[in-house]
Enzyme design. Sequence first.
Site, PDB file in Angstrom:
ATOM      1  N   SER A  50     -18.335  12.743 154.116  1.00 16.51           N
ATOM      2  CA  SER A  50     -18.081  11.526 153.319  1.00 16.51           C
ATOM      3  C   SER A  50     -16.773  11.704 152.552  1.00 16.51           C
ATOM      4  O   SER A  50     -16.239  12.829 152.472  1.00 16.51           O
ATOM      5  CB  SER A  50     -19.225  11.312 152.322  1.00 16.51           C
ATOM      6  OG  SER A  50     -19.176  12.321 151.318  1.00 16.51           O
ATOM      7  N   ASP A  82     -17.761   9.848 157.501  1.00 17.80           N
ATOM      8  CA  ASP A  82     -18.864   8.970 157.095  1.00 17.80           C
ATOM      9  C   ASP A  82     -18.364   8.002 156.006  1.00 17.80           C
ATOM     10  O   ASP A  82     -17.754   8.436 155.024  1.00 17.80           O
ATOM     11  CB  ASP A  82     -19.993   9.856 156.532  1.00 17.80           C
ATOM     12  CG  ASP A  82     -21.276   9.093 156.285  1.00 17.80           C
ATOM     13  OD1 ASP A  82     -21.542   8.119 157.015  1.00 17.80           O
ATOM     14  OD2 ASP A  82     -22.032   9.483 155.367  1.00 17.80           O
ATOM     15  N   HIS A  83     -18.628   6.725 156.184  1.00 16.13           N
ATOM     16  CA  HIS A  83     -18.272   5.712 155.176  1.00 16.13           C
ATOM     17  C   HIS A  83     -16.811   5.748 154.725  1.00 16.13           C
ATOM     18  O   HIS A  83     -16.527   5.707 153.522  1.00 16.13           O
ATOM     19  CB  HIS A  83     -19.179   5.829 153.934  1.00 16.13           C
ATOM     20  CG  HIS A  83     -20.604   5.475 154.195  1.00 16.13           C
ATOM     21  ND1 HIS A  83     -21.037   4.191 154.400  1.00 16.13           N
ATOM     22  CD2 HIS A  83     -21.698   6.269 154.318  1.00 16.13           C
ATOM     23  CE1 HIS A  83     -22.341   4.185 154.628  1.00 16.13           C
ATOM     24  NE2 HIS A  83     -22.771   5.440 154.598  1.00 16.13           N
ATOM     25  N   HIS A 180     -29.759   4.121 151.127  1.00 20.72           N
ATOM     26  CA  HIS A 180     -29.320   5.492 150.837  1.00 20.72           C
ATOM     27  C   HIS A 180     -30.110   6.078 149.676  1.00 20.72           C
ATOM     28  O   HIS A 180     -30.580   5.354 148.811  1.00 20.72           O
ATOM     29  CB  HIS A 180     -27.830   5.493 150.499  1.00 20.72           C
ATOM     30  CG  HIS A 180     -26.960   5.161 151.664  1.00 20.72           C
ATOM     31  ND1 HIS A 180     -26.377   3.932 151.847  1.00 20.72           N
ATOM     32  CD2 HIS A 180     -26.585   5.915 152.738  1.00 20.72           C
ATOM     33  CE1 HIS A 180     -25.668   3.942 152.970  1.00 20.72           C
ATOM     34  NE2 HIS A 180     -25.780   5.122 153.531  1.00 20.72           N
ATOM     35  N   GLY A 181     -30.238   7.400 149.675  1.00 20.51           N
ATOM     36  CA  GLY A 181     -30.838   8.085 148.531  1.00 20.51           C
ATOM     37  C   GLY A 181     -32.323   8.362 148.707  1.00 20.51           C
ATOM     38  O   GLY A 181     -32.896   8.181 149.790  1.00 20.51           O
ATOM     39  N   LYS A 184     -36.124   4.752 148.428  1.00 26.54           N
ATOM     40  CA  LYS A 184     -35.762   3.762 149.427  1.00 26.54           C
ATOM     41  C   LYS A 184     -36.577   2.475 149.360  1.00 26.54           C
ATOM     42  O   LYS A 184     -36.111   1.413 149.739  1.00 26.54           O
ATOM     43  CB  LYS A 184     -35.892   4.346 150.838  1.00 26.54           C
ATOM     44  CG  LYS A 184     -34.934   5.505 151.060  1.00 26.54           C
ATOM     45  CD  LYS A 184     -34.937   5.939 152.492  1.00 26.54           C
ATOM     46  CE  LYS A 184     -34.152   7.206 152.701  1.00 26.54           C
ATOM     47  NZ  LYS A 184     -32.730   7.087 152.331  1.00 26.54           N
ATOM     48  N   HIS A 212     -28.349   4.157 159.037  1.00 24.95           N
ATOM     49  CA  HIS A 212     -28.007   4.923 157.818  1.00 24.95           C
ATOM     50  C   HIS A 212     -29.251   4.972 156.939  1.00 24.95           C
ATOM     51  O   HIS A 212     -30.234   4.270 157.176  1.00 24.95           O
ATOM     52  CB  HIS A 212     -26.870   4.217 157.065  1.00 24.95           C
ATOM     53  CG  HIS A 212     -25.524   4.466 157.656  1.00 24.95           C
ATOM     54  ND1 HIS A 212     -24.535   5.145 157.000  1.00 24.95           N
ATOM     55  CD2 HIS A 212     -25.019   4.128 158.873  1.00 24.95           C
ATOM     56  CE1 HIS A 212     -23.469   5.219 157.779  1.00 24.95           C
ATOM     57  NE2 HIS A 212     -23.732   4.604 158.927  1.00 24.95           N
ATOM     58  N   GLY A 213     -29.175   5.804 155.913  1.00 27.57           N
ATOM     59  CA  GLY A 213     -30.278   5.853 154.950  1.00 27.57           C
ATOM     60  C   GLY A 213     -31.582   6.231 155.613  1.00 27.57           C
ATOM     61  O   GLY A 213     -32.641   5.687 155.313  1.00 27.57           O
ATOM     62  N   ASP A 257     -28.734  12.744 154.881  1.00 26.30           N
ATOM     63  CA  ASP A 257     -28.087  13.514 153.815  1.00 26.30           C
ATOM     64  C   ASP A 257     -29.105  13.903 152.736  1.00 26.30           C
ATOM     65  O   ASP A 257     -29.242  15.070 152.364  1.00 26.30           O
ATOM     66  CB  ASP A 257     -26.944  12.691 153.192  1.00 26.30           C
ATOM     67  CG  ASP A 257     -26.143  13.505 152.194  1.00 26.30           C
ATOM     68  OD1 ASP A 257     -26.378  14.723 152.092  1.00 26.30           O
ATOM     69  OD2 ASP A 257     -25.282  12.939 151.498  1.00 26.30           O
TER      70      ASP A 257
HETATM   71  P1  13P Z   1     -29.928   9.274 153.353  1.00 25.27           P
HETATM   72  O1  13P Z   1     -29.555   9.072 151.907  1.00 25.27           O
HETATM   73  O2  13P Z   1     -31.200   8.561 153.681  1.00 25.27           O
HETATM   74  O3  13P Z   1     -29.970  10.693 153.738  1.00 25.27           O
HETATM   75  O4  13P Z   1     -28.765   8.567 154.225  1.00 25.27           O
HETATM   76  C1  13P Z   1     -27.577   9.244 154.478  1.00 25.27           C
HETATM   77  C2  13P Z   1     -26.531   8.362 155.092  1.00 25.27           C
HETATM   78  O5  13P Z   1     -26.766   7.251 155.501  1.00 25.27           O
HETATM   79  C3  13P Z   1     -25.183   8.935 155.201  1.00 25.27           C
HETATM   80  O6  13P Z   1     -24.258   8.013 155.703  1.00 25.27           O
HETATM   81  O1  G3H Z   2     -24.150   7.658 152.626  1.00 21.93           O
HETATM   82  C1  G3H Z   2     -23.784   8.462 151.790  1.00 21.93           C
HETATM   83  C2  G3H Z   2     -23.997   9.904 151.955  1.00 21.93           C
HETATM   84  O2  G3H Z   2     -25.239  10.293 151.453  1.00 21.93           O
HETATM   85  C3  G3H Z   2     -22.873  10.664 151.341  1.00 21.93           C
HETATM   86  O3  G3H Z   2     -23.025  10.783 149.971  1.00 21.93           O
HETATM   87  O4  G3H Z   2     -20.795  10.051 149.200  1.00 21.93           O
HETATM   88  O5  G3H Z   2     -22.275  11.376 147.696  1.00 21.93           O
HETATM   89  O6  G3H Z   2     -21.197  12.453 149.676  1.00 21.93           O
HETATM   90  P1  G3H Z   2     -21.748  11.200 149.069  1.00 21.93           P
HETATM   91 ZN    ZN Z   3     -24.695   5.990 155.104  1.00 22.65          ZN
END
Ligand code: 13P
Ligand code: G3H
Ligand code: ZN
Length: 310
Positions: A50, A82-83, A180-181, A184, A212-213, A257
């Site tokens: 990320s 990522d993102h 995310h997180g 959920k 994602h998530g 993540d």
């Molecule tokens: P989680 O927070 O569910 O692990 O998702 C991670 C994610 O989408 C990273 O791009």
């Molecule tokens: O989607 C987000 C990922 O969990 C990455 O998280 O931006 O805190 O590294 P971060």
């Molecule tokens: Zn994501």
Amino acid sequence: MPDKNILDIFKRANKERFAVGAFNVNNMEIIQGIVDAATELEAPLILQVSAGARKYARQEYLIKLVEAARMTTDIPIVLHLDHGDTFELCKSVIDGGFNSVMIDGSKYSLEENIALTKKVVEYAHDHGIPVEAELGKLAGVEDDVNVAEKDAVYTDPQEAKEFVERTGCDFLAVAIGTSHGAYKFKTEPKLNFERLKEIQEILPEDYPLVLHGASTVIPEFVDLCNEYGGELKGTRGVPEEMIKHAAGMNVVKVNIDTDLRLAMTGNIRKAFHDNPGNFDPRKYLGPAREAIKQMVMRKIKILGCDGKAF
Ligand code: 13P
Ligand code: G3H
Ligand code: ZN
């Protein structure tokens, strides 16, 4: 083994109905735990970085760690952004040697998202790099963007069709109820598989989709965090059966993540509790690395990508 094109892996994943784990990496122990798991189970692997991870660990270090991983294993490893949120960031990682990028314009209007994605696709494709884009809005926190549950928007199938046609993006992250997180769902977990079906039916056959998530927020690690430190209240992840169901559809990339963070944090807290006199980092990072390995092995089996590396 040299890196392999992510789209070839996705083609096989769609044909054989499995998904590949895309794991977020921030340091050496996380990378080693994940790579050891995928190597043991002969699974293809996506390691993703990320903007926050890149800032923390620094791009050059992460690239070299992945290079070191490739020297020690034969499985294909894709290094993915990522993102990514700007053209400049995507360009920088492409120039630096990443194999795949995500441009996430989902916080913008449809037209702005299309314009930004298209610009990244043009540069990336000129350099032989495939692009993930995002349409729809997931709830939750990623980098510093916090989307409230009420502002989350499922991906619209018609828009997805137009978006893919106009941008030329190679794979698409869709919003069907994940976030995310570690928090959920407020109540029962629920994903909109009807919507996912509509999206996959309107897109070209076997068009690769991304979830994602997708952390399941493993209770064992939440318990460890709770037992040996501050309490995490109200955590709720995506049930494993739902991840399996998505992997049986056109979802070929599943992002994880939070489960890595929980596994690492829970085990480090436990190591400090069990041995308060210790001040050797290897004695708390080592168990965390092993816990990540075991956890990732479990994920790989759920996604069905074990034995699909070669
Ligand atoms: P989680 O927070 O569910 O692990 O998702 C991670 C994610 O989408 C990273 O791009
Ligand atoms: O989607 C987000 C990922 O969990 C990455 O998280 O931006 O805190 O590294 P971060
Ligand atoms: Zn994501």
